[in-house]
Structure formats: C-alpha cells, structure tokens
Design an enzyme around this catalytic site. Structure first.
Site, short mmCIF file in Angstrom:
data_model
loop_
_atom_site.label_atom_id
_atom_site.label_comp_id
_atom_site.label_asym_id
_atom_site.label_seq_id
_atom_site.Cartn_x
_atom_site.Cartn_y
_atom_site.Cartn_z
N GLU A 164 71.12 61.35 28.81
CA GLU A 164 71.77 60.36 29.69
C GLU A 164 71.66 59.03 28.95
O GLU A 164 70.59 58.42 28.92
CB GLU A 164 71.05 60.28 31.04
CG GLU A 164 71.06 61.57 31.84
CD GLU A 164 72.43 61.88 32.44
OE1 GLU A 164 73.29 60.98 32.49
OE2 GLU A 164 72.63 63.04 32.83
N CYS A 182 72.85 51.37 33.24
CA CYS A 182 73.82 52.15 32.44
C CYS A 182 75.19 52.10 33.10
O CYS A 182 76.20 52.23 32.43
CB CYS A 182 73.33 53.58 32.28
SG CYS A 182 72.99 54.39 33.84
P1 NDP Z 1 65.16 53.69 24.59
O1 NDP Z 1 66.02 54.69 23.93
O2 NDP Z 1 64.62 52.58 23.79
O3 NDP Z 1 63.88 54.38 25.26
C1 NDP Z 1 64.01 55.43 26.19
C2 NDP Z 1 62.72 56.21 26.22
O4 NDP Z 1 62.53 56.87 24.97
C3 NDP Z 1 61.49 55.34 26.41
O5 NDP Z 1 60.55 56.02 27.22
C4 NDP Z 1 60.98 55.20 25.00
O6 NDP Z 1 59.63 54.87 24.92
C5 NDP Z 1 61.23 56.58 24.46
N1 NDP Z 1 61.23 56.69 23.01
C6 NDP Z 1 61.26 55.71 22.07
N2 NDP Z 1 61.28 56.25 20.83
C7 NDP Z 1 61.26 57.59 20.98
C8 NDP Z 1 61.29 58.69 20.08
N3 NDP Z 1 61.35 58.52 18.77
N4 NDP Z 1 61.29 59.94 20.60
C9 NDP Z 1 61.26 60.13 21.93
N5 NDP Z 1 61.23 59.13 22.84
C10 NDP Z 1 61.23 57.87 22.36
O7 NDP Z 1 65.99 53.18 25.83
P2 NDP Z 1 65.61 52.03 26.83
O8 NDP Z 1 64.30 52.31 27.46
O9 NDP Z 1 65.81 50.74 26.14
O10 NDP Z 1 66.69 52.24 27.98
C11 NDP Z 1 67.90 51.59 28.00
C12 NDP Z 1 69.02 52.55 27.64
O11 NDP Z 1 69.03 53.62 28.55
C13 NDP Z 1 70.37 51.90 27.74
O12 NDP Z 1 71.18 52.28 26.66
C14 NDP Z 1 70.92 52.46 29.03
O13 NDP Z 1 72.31 52.43 29.12
C15 NDP Z 1 70.36 53.83 29.01
N6 NDP Z 1 70.36 54.40 30.36
C16 NDP Z 1 71.17 55.47 30.64
C17 NDP Z 1 71.25 55.98 31.92
C18 NDP Z 1 72.13 57.16 32.25
O14 NDP Z 1 71.92 57.75 33.31
N7 NDP Z 1 73.11 57.51 31.44
C19 NDP Z 1 70.48 55.38 33.00
C20 NDP Z 1 69.68 54.28 32.60
C21 NDP Z 1 69.62 53.83 31.31
P3 NDP Z 1 59.18 53.34 24.88
O15 NDP Z 1 60.01 52.58 25.87
O16 NDP Z 1 57.79 53.43 25.29
O17 NDP Z 1 59.43 52.86 23.49
#
Ligand code: NDP
Length: 519
Positions: A244, A278
């Site tokens: 997502e 999002c």
């Molecule tokens: P990120 O991709 O930065 O992080 C998402 C999650 O992945 C966090 O828990 C993060 O940890 C973790 N993460 C970071 N690096 C890794 C890795 N190498 N392997 C596995 N997991 C990892 O996204 P954001 O948190 O910045 O979220 C915003 C994004 O999410 C936007 O693009 C938004 O549009 C999207 N989004 C999509 C939705 C949908 O339903 N389609 C709904 C809501 C948001 P940590 O934060 O601790 O670094």
C-alpha cells in the site's frame, strides 16, 4: 601476555521521540535488534497452530474486546496519538480510533461467509462430483506500518490477518513509537495468548530484519522506495507481499459542480492530517469555465484554516516527520520557480515545531515536481484544464493511481467519469470517506501498489485458497479412467457433444464409456 577487555557493551540503540509541536524530547524507545525480531517471529510461529485452531467465532469474539478497550481508553489514546503525530484531537478520534470498532463489527457480520467453505459449480463432464473452495491462514504475517495514520494503518492489517487465523509481528514506524506502544497495550489488554501479536518497535533496520525473518507474508504500507526493498527481500524466499504505497490523488471539478461544496472538500481533502495522507487531494483539476470562481472560494477556505498543536483547537497540526518539511519546501519553491503562483501560504510558520502554512498554488503544470511526486504536506496544487476529458487524460497519465474524486451535479456523468479513472477508489461529490467503509476494497494501481484491504479481499489476502472436489459415489464407474482401448469414438462424441452444446449427445456417449470402462 594477558589482556583485559576494557570495552563496555555498546549502549542499546534507541528511538528518540520528539514532539512535532515543540521539538521537546518525549521519550526514548529501544530499537528491536534483528535477533530479537527473529525471536518475536519464533514466538508468533509457536502461537500460530493454537490461534488457527481457535476457530473464527472465538477469534472474532476475543478481538471484539478491542471495542471496549477503545471505548474506555479512547480519549486517552486520542491524546497520546495526537502527542505522537501532532494531529488535531478530532483527527485522532475520527480517522484513527473510530474506524477500528466499525471494522471489527463489519467482519463480525461478514467474515464467516467470506472465509467459510463454499460450493462452486462442477462441469457436467464430472457427474456425481461436488466442488468447494475453502481458505486457510498463511501462518505468521509481518506488518510494517507508516507514521501518518500510525494507529489505523497498524490495526487494520493486523486485525485482518488475525481474523483470518494468522499470527502477526507488527513493526510500527520509528517516527510514531507512542502509537506503537498503544497498539501493543491494546493487544495485551484483550488478553491474547503470547505470540499471537508481537509488536517490535524499531527503525528501518528492524523493518528490514522483519522482511528477512521467517514470516509467510509481508503487508507493507509506506513509500514506493521502501516498498521496492521489501518486495526485493520477499522475492528471495519467495513470500507474498502486499504494498500500500503513495498517491497523488486527482480531484476533478466539472463546470456543473456545486463549487461551494467542492471548495470546502478540496480544503479538507488536501489539508486534513496536514496533507500527510496517501489519499490526500494532491492535484485539483478545474475546468476553465469555473476555475477562477473555484479558486476564489478555495482561497477563502484555506485562509480560514486554524493551525496549531492538538490542544490549540486547530484544524491542522504540524508535519509529523521532520524531513517532510524540507520536501514540502522544495516542492513549493520549485513550483514557484517554474511558474506556479502561490495564492496563500507557501512558507514555514514562525514558531517552534514542524509547522508549514496551508498553501494554495495555481497555474501548476504536469512538468513540475509538485505535480509528478507525492508532496505529503499541506499544499493544494490547482491545474487549469479545458474540459473533463483533459482532466481525465492528465489524471491517468501519472505514476500513481490510488484515489480520485469527481465533482458534478450530474451523478450519472460523475459515475461515467469515475469509471474512466485509473485508480483503486473514486468518489463522486465526496472524498476520503471511502476508506472508512470496511465493506469496500481499498488499494492502489501503478506505483500506488497492489493488493486490497477491507472487503472480502481484505481477509482472503491473508489466506491460501484450497480447492476441494468430492466424488459422492453416484456412479459406479469413472468414464475417463483406464482402460482407453476402444474409447476413442465415444470420447469423440463426448467432445463434440459438449463443445457443440448438445448435452444429450454427450451424456449418451458417457453411458457408452461406462461399458468400456468396467474391467
Ligand atoms: P516509509 O516507506 O519510509 O516507511 C514505512 C515503514 O517501513 C516504516 O515502518 C519504516 O520504518 C519501515 N522501513 C524503513 N526501511 C525499511 C526497510 N528497508 N525494510 C522494511 N521496512 C522498512 O514510509 P513512511 O512511513 O514515510 O510513510 C509514508 C508513505 O506511506 C507515503 O508515501 C504514503 O503515501 C504511504 N501511505 C500509503 C497508504 C496506502 O494505503 N496506500 C496509507 C498511508 C501511507 P521507520 O519509519 O522506522 O524508518
């Protein structure tokens, strides 16, 4: 020569959580190490058979206790979520907490039908047999959630996986560890057996460790860049992933739209949660005939926004994630340099914390970064279009395809335009609310990801399908088994009877096969 080891063990790495409103340190949270991630997955694996065999009714009954916990502690949780994210208390109640009891109620009503065994047709070629489809859980599901709706976007996939009979390891975002703590508390409060839900706080390294651990699926919500990494890691085993990802939602304002409602909607849809959604309105296409009137109305709405911390009764809070400020600034500055006009806003607010002014931009074009990339901030970019056809063409010509909305007084025309949009969800004369209906599947196309949560798909995606066929013993022979000798002519008649739509001929030929089949 003897040596003494004078090295102290390295201090345990922690997340330092700061307030998005004031910048003050709110607390520290230990980062789960890769070894601890593996241990959490092992506990979830051990808990899996018992949880699976608990049965759907009992699982749902246990999970429904969450409703009482949310009702009892809702105000406290809303305060803590707002402290964590900076979002207004109204948002914490509405967009984070309220959706969960509705979600549980929905699946209490529908999960049995969705997950239960059901009969499907069997072709006449197989007389006396019955066919069924049933589902069984995958095992241990890894859920990785983002910081923008840290409660809802953790709870929904975790609950979906649990209802379907899986155990779960959840990695919340390091940006919002207070909410991660709330999720952990809730599952402890309802008394689930150990290992059914493991919450592992940590940073990207913890998420990466979870994708490498022995899980059976990863449900990931976050950015495209991280989604790619998750998928690459999952491909090594391979295990299924659901992504997502981001969006750049189009709002199409037709000439016959109720402009007052559309302008109010644009302000809410683009600025709620400080635009960190999002499903935020990130591209507003307005047909030329009503463009200037619409922009004037929208400007009034944006200027009326009250910005502040959760206890300042604000409509909009700060950005939750500090680096997001720089992204918003970069997009707005580049747009201005490329010819967009800032109608209002366009700068940080002069106060502590991560505040950016609600911003309205006009004369935005598809070449601009603010049009091509997800901004995820409180910015409303307006694009002038000749007509709805141009709006649809531009809306679809984009890397993202999550949501969209169409605004017209003619609902039939609105539905026709909705069908032409290449995205997972469309609303006519409304926005965002679609994600609040758990009966409707939710997910994206293109770079917005794949897979659906909510609706029947939202449970089925956490299961394997199993096809079952039963012979009910009605026939004393199997027409197609050995021996084949002498069967060709009768088989040919079955073939032509079935393909030519002459069923009596096919059935008659099958009775001939009977005598040829008996040894
Ligand atoms: P990120 O991709 O930065 O992080 C998402 C999650 O992945 C966090 O828990 C993060 O940890 C973790 N993460 C970071 N690096 C890794 C890795 N190498 N392997 C596995 N997991 C990892 O996204 P954001 O948190 O910045 O979220 C915003 C994004 O999410 C936007 O693009 C938004 O549009 C999207 N989004 C999509 C939705 C949908 O339903 N389609 C709904 C809501 C948001 P940590 O934060 O601790 O670094």
């Amino acid at each position: 020569m003897q040596t003494t080891d004078t090295h102290e063990p390295a201090p345990r790495p922690v997340i330092e959580k700061r307030s998005p409103v004031t910048g003050e340190l709110l607390g520290t949270f230990p980062i789960t190490t890769p070894e601890e991630v593996d241990a959490a997955v092992r506990r979830a694996r051990e808990a899996f058979p018992t949880w699976r065999d608990t049965g759907l009714d009992d699982r749902l009954r246990m999970l429904a206790r969450i409703k009482d916990v949310v009702r009892t502690h809702g105000e406290e949780y809303a305060r803590r979520i707002s402290e964590d994210t900076g979002k207004p208390l109204v948002d914490s109640l509405l967009t984070e907490l309220m959706s969960i009891p509705l979600f549980i109620d929905h699946y209490r009503r529908t999960a049995k039908k969705t997950l239960g065994r059901h009969r499907v047709p069997t072709p006449i070629l197989f007389p006396g047999k019955a066919s069924y489809v049933e589902h069984f859980p995958l095992g241990v599901v890894g859920v990785i959630s983002p910081w923008n709706f840290p409660f809802q976007l953790s709870m929904v996939p975790v609950l979906s996986a649990l209802i379907a009979g899986n155990t779960v390891v959840l990695k919340p975002s390091e940006v919002t560890p207070i909410t991660g703590e709330i999720v952990d508390e809730i599952f402890r409060r309802i008394g689930l057996p150990r290992g059914v839900v493991e919450v592992i706080q940590g940073d990207g390294s913890t998420g990466a460790a979870l994708t490498r651990a022995a899980v059976d699926k990863i449900f990931f919500t976050g950015s495209v860049a991280t989604g790619r990494k998750v998928m690459a890691e999952a491909a090594k085993r391979p295990i299924p992933v659901e992504l997502e990802l981001g969006g750049k939602d189009a709002m199409i304002v037709c000439a016959d739209a109720n402009l007052v409602r559309a302008a109010r909607a644009a302000a809410w849809g683009g600025l709620v949660n400080c635009g960190q959604m999002c499903t935020s309105v990130e591209r507003i296409f307005v047909v030329d005939a009503v463009h200037d009137r619409f922009v004037a109305m929208l400007e009034k709405e944006v200027r009326a926004m009250r910005v502040g911390g959760p206890d300042e009764h604000a409509d909009m809070g700060p950005l939750t994630f500090p680096p997001q400020l720089a992204t918003v600034e970069r997009h707005v500055e580049a747009a201005r340099a490329d010819g967009a006009r800032i109608v209002t806003g366009g700068a940080r607010l002069d106060r502590p914390g991560q505040f950016y002014a609600p911003t309205l931009l006009v004369d935005v074009t598809p070449q601009m970064e603010i049009y091509r990339e997800e901004t995820f901030g409180p910015v409303l970019p307006v694009v002038r279009v000749a007509d709805e056809d141009e709006a649809i063409r531009l809306a679809n010509d984009h890397q993202y395809g999550l949501n969209g909305s169409v605004w017209t007084e003619d609902v039939d025309r609105g539905l026709a335009l909705a069908s032409r949009l290449e995205c997972g969800q469309v609303m006519v004369n409304d926005l965002v609310a679609i994600v609040g209906n758990p009966a409707l599947p939710f997910g994206g196309v293109k770079n917005s990801g794949f897979g659906r949560y909510h609706g029947p798909e939202g449970l089925l995606s956490f299961t394997h399908q199993k096809a079952i066929m039963v012979d009910r013993g009605w026939l004393d022979f199997e027409p197609f088994w050995f021996p084949y000798a002498g069967k060709y002519d009768a088989m040919s008649q079955v073939f032509h009877g079935l393909l030519g739509g002459n069923l009596p001929k096919a059935l008659y030929a099958m009775t001939k096969l009977r005598s040829l089949t008996k040894r």
